[in-house]
Structure formats: structure tokens, C-alpha cells
Write an enzyme that holds these catalytic residues in place. Structure first.
Site, short mmCIF file in Angstrom:
data_model
loop_
_atom_site.label_atom_id
_atom_site.label_comp_id
_atom_site.label_asym_id
_atom_site.label_seq_id
_atom_site.Cartn_x
_atom_site.Cartn_y
_atom_site.Cartn_z
N ASP A 182 114.62 -1.49 2.13
CA ASP A 182 113.43 -1.38 3.00
C ASP A 182 112.45 -2.51 2.69
OD1 ASP A 182 112.29 -0.47 0.68
OD2 ASP A 182 111.50 1.38 1.51
N CYS A 227 115.96 5.04 9.39
CA CYS A 227 116.02 4.41 8.07
C CYS A 227 115.28 5.37 7.17
CB CYS A 227 115.44 3.01 8.11
SG CYS A 227 113.93 2.83 9.08
N ARG A 233 113.28 -1.01 9.48
CA ARG A 233 114.68 -1.36 9.74
C ARG A 233 115.13 -0.83 11.09
NH1 ARG A 233 116.24 0.72 3.88
NH2 ARG A 233 114.45 2.00 4.40
N1 PTR Z 1 104.11 4.75 3.18
C1 PTR Z 1 105.42 4.21 3.11
C2 PTR Z 1 105.38 3.04 2.13
O1 PTR Z 1 104.30 2.69 1.73
O2 PTR Z 1 106.40 2.51 1.68
C3 PTR Z 1 105.86 3.90 4.47
C4 PTR Z 1 107.11 3.15 4.76
C5 PTR Z 1 108.28 3.31 4.05
C6 PTR Z 1 107.09 2.26 5.81
C7 PTR Z 1 109.43 2.62 4.39
C8 PTR Z 1 108.23 1.54 6.14
C9 PTR Z 1 109.39 1.73 5.44
O3 PTR Z 1 110.51 1.05 5.82
P1 PTR Z 1 111.60 1.59 6.86
O4 PTR Z 1 110.91 2.01 8.12
O5 PTR Z 1 112.48 0.41 7.07
O6 PTR Z 1 112.33 2.72 6.22
#
Ligand code: PTR
Ligand code: PTR
Length: 297
Positions: A182, A227, A233
Site C-alpha cells: 500500500d 485493497c 491500489r
Molecule cells: N488511515 C489509513 C492510513 O493512514 O494508512 C488509510 C489508508 C490505508 C489509505 C491504506 C490508503 C491505503 O491504501 P489502499 O487504499 O491502497 O489500501
């Protein structure tokens, strides 16, 4: 492709990052009331990643269920309304909701672009039976793992769903891409594009096999794409699909418009400048491989 090349030449990486920063400034064009309701808060994996009321997927009413909420949004594809459902990685307490949504929306294909754990952090629940022959029951949907095909960058699992209330049975394909952290970008654009190809072939195959049941809906029901949060993603994957479909259909594409529109449906889609840049780069690599562009431009 020539247009794209010109655009790329003009913008280069920093310009593309700038284009993304401009997009990021545009506020989501809707409200998040349902996602913020007190009794729904435990249904969000991340308190700051909510879904818009205007495009959220509503679970069908059921006895003894007070909420129709799941953190999931309908997203349009290329010339296809609601081609995708973008959603967060299911939480243990939402496994039942997730499978209920898959059943209610007649989903054939689930795309997962995360691992359940990355480093030592939980990114997504183990919401399906992992082992061949395994079976789990989630609410009123029983899920059987029929077989797992391992590929270099992804696993393709064939699942059989049983609705224990109606005794109906269906098949769903689960595709998990394995090399995409991520906030990062995939290690290789072309392996992601090959993964996308496998996903689309499967969707077409299932739609064809079911034939007339999908009259009036020629490209079939939405694919579920998730994701961890369902924005970074997931957004990148869907944007790439839309842009490549458009490139194939009319020979041109527009990443910026695609992402802008997507963010009006699944708010915050594409999380980093590098994911945005990755879209351009992946399209370019694809165009080179297809012989649409000379190599090494
Ligand atoms: N609050 C989370 C953070 O700070 O990491 C939010 C978050 C997590 C945002 C993962 C995007 C993320 O990536 P993906 O949408 O690719 O899983
Ligand atoms: N944890 C995520 C982050 O910090 O990136 C949560 C988040 C998601 C924050 C979206 C802001 C977001 O909005 P935007 O992408 O428009 O900046």
C-alpha cells in the site's frame, strides 16, 4: 499514443505529480453521512476513509438488520455504468456483509490487490477459505474453496457460493495480486497488466456462460475490487483498466479526466503521486509492448 507521448514529454514526472496535486485539491462532491453514523463506524476499516452517500452500495433490507451500510462504492468503467464496486478489505465483523453484497449484486469476479498482512500489519481480513477444499459460512452464504491456481504474481481461486436461505449455488472467481504494497506501486507494470487481462477474460467468460440472464447488461455485473482501504491500489487498478479500454477502443485516453471522475464516485481514489504517475507509465509500457510506440521513448 502519440498524443500521450507528447503529453508525457511536456509534463514529465514532476508535471504529472503536479497534475495529481491539483486533482487532490478538488473536494469530494457529496456527503458521508451514512458512513459517519455512530452505529456504522465499526464497519469502516479506517476512520478517515469513508464512502460517499451518493454512490454507496446499499445492502438489501433484511429482518433483524438495522443497517444497510458497507464501505463500498459503485464506480463507472469505460462505457459501462457501475463496472466496479470499490471496497475496503473486509473486517471480521463485515465478512457477512461482504458476501451478502457479492450475492446481491451477482458478482462473478473479486479482485484483491493487497496481501492480508504486510510487514506485521493486518491489511485485510482472511474473508474466504484459503485452502483448497476448505469451507466457511459467512452469515447466510457458505463459501467453498474449489481450487487454487498459483501464478507468479497472483493466485486465482475458484469459489462456490451457497445461499443457505434459497439453496441456490454460484461460482465466483477470486484473483489476488501479490506484489503491491500500500502507498506503493507494483514492482512491474506489465505483470499488473497481465493480471488485469486474466481478470477481464474471466469476467467475459462468466458473462458468456450465463448468457441471457444478463440481457440488457452486456458486460455483466460489477467486479468487486478491493485493497486495504479501497482507494489507493483499487483506484489505480480501475483507472488503468478504463484508460487501456479507451486506448484500445478509440486510440486515445485521458488519465486526468478518468481519475477526476473516479474520485467523484469513490472518494480519494489514488493515494499518492507515484500511483498516479504509475498509470501513465504502465500505459506507456503497454503501448510499447503492443508496438503502438517505438521502444525507449
Ligand atoms: N488511515 C489509513 C492510513 O493512514 O494508512 C488509510 C489508508 C490505508 C489509505 C491504506 C490508503 C491505503 O491504501 P489502499 O487504499 O491502497 O489500501
Ligand atoms: N490515511 C489516508 C491518508 O492520509 O492519505 C487517509 C486519507 C485519505 C486522507 C484520503 C486524505 C484523503 O483525501 P485526499 O486523497 O483527497 O487527500
Amino acid at each position: 499514443p502519440q498524443e500521450l507521448l507528447t503529453h508525457l514529454g511536456r509534463l514529465q514526472r514532476s508535471g504529472i505529480h503536479q497534475e495529481y496535486e491539483e486533482l487532490r485539491k478538488e473536494p469530494p462532491p457529496g456527503t458521508f453521512h451514512c458512513a459517519q453514523a455512530v452505529y456504522n463506524q465499526e464497519r469502516n476499516r479506517y476512520g478517515d476513509v469513508l464512502c460517499l452517500d451518493q454512490t454507496r452500495v446499499r445492502l438489501k433490507p433484511r429482518r433483524n438488520e438495522r443497517s444497510d451500510y458497507i464501505n463500498a462504492s459503485f464506480m463507472d468503467g469505460y462505457k459501462q455504468k457501475s463496472a466496479y464496486i470499490g471496497t475496503q478489505g473486509p473486517l471480521e465483523k463485515t465478512y457477512g456483509d461482504f458476501w451478502r453484497m457479492v450475492w446481491e449484486q451477482n458478482v462473478f469476479v473479486i479482485v484483491m490487490t493487497t496481501r492480508t498482512e504486510e510487514g506485521s500489519r493486518r491489511k485485510c481480513g482472511q474473508y474466504w477459505p484459503l485452502q483448497e477444499g476448505g469451507q466457511e459460512v459467512y452469515g447466510h452464504i457458505a463459501v467453498v474453496n474449489q481450487r487454487v491456481d498459483h501464478h507468479t504474481h497472483y493466485n486465482h481461486t475458484t469459489l462456490e457460493l451457497h445461499n443457505t436461505e434459497t439453496c441456490e449455488q454460484r461460482h465466483v472467481s477470486h484473483f489476488q495480486y501479490l506484489s503491491w504494497p500500500d502507498y506503493g506501486v507494483p514492482t512491474s507494470a506489465l505483470t499488473l497488466i497481465d493480471f488485469l487481462g486474466a481478470v477481464k477474460r474471466q469476467q467475459r467468460k462468466m458473462v458468456k456462460a450465463l448468457g441471457l440472464q444478463w440481457a440488457g447488461h452486456p458486460l455483466g455485473p460489477p467486479m468487486v475490487v478491493h485493497c486495504s482501504a479501497g482507494i489507493g491500489r483499487t483506484g489505480t487498478f480501475c483507472a488503468l483498466d478504463i484508460c487501456l479500454s479507451q486506448l484500445q477502443d478509440v486510440g486515445s485516453l485521458n488519465v486526468c479526466q478518468t481519475v477526476r471522475r473516479m474520485r467523484t464516485q469513490r472518494a480519494f481514489s489514488i493515494q499518492t503521486p507515484d500511483q498516479y504517475y504509475f498509470c501513465y507509465n504502465a500505459i506507456l509500457e503497454h503501448a510499447q509492448r503492443q508496438g503502438l510506440l517505438p521502444a525507449n521513448q
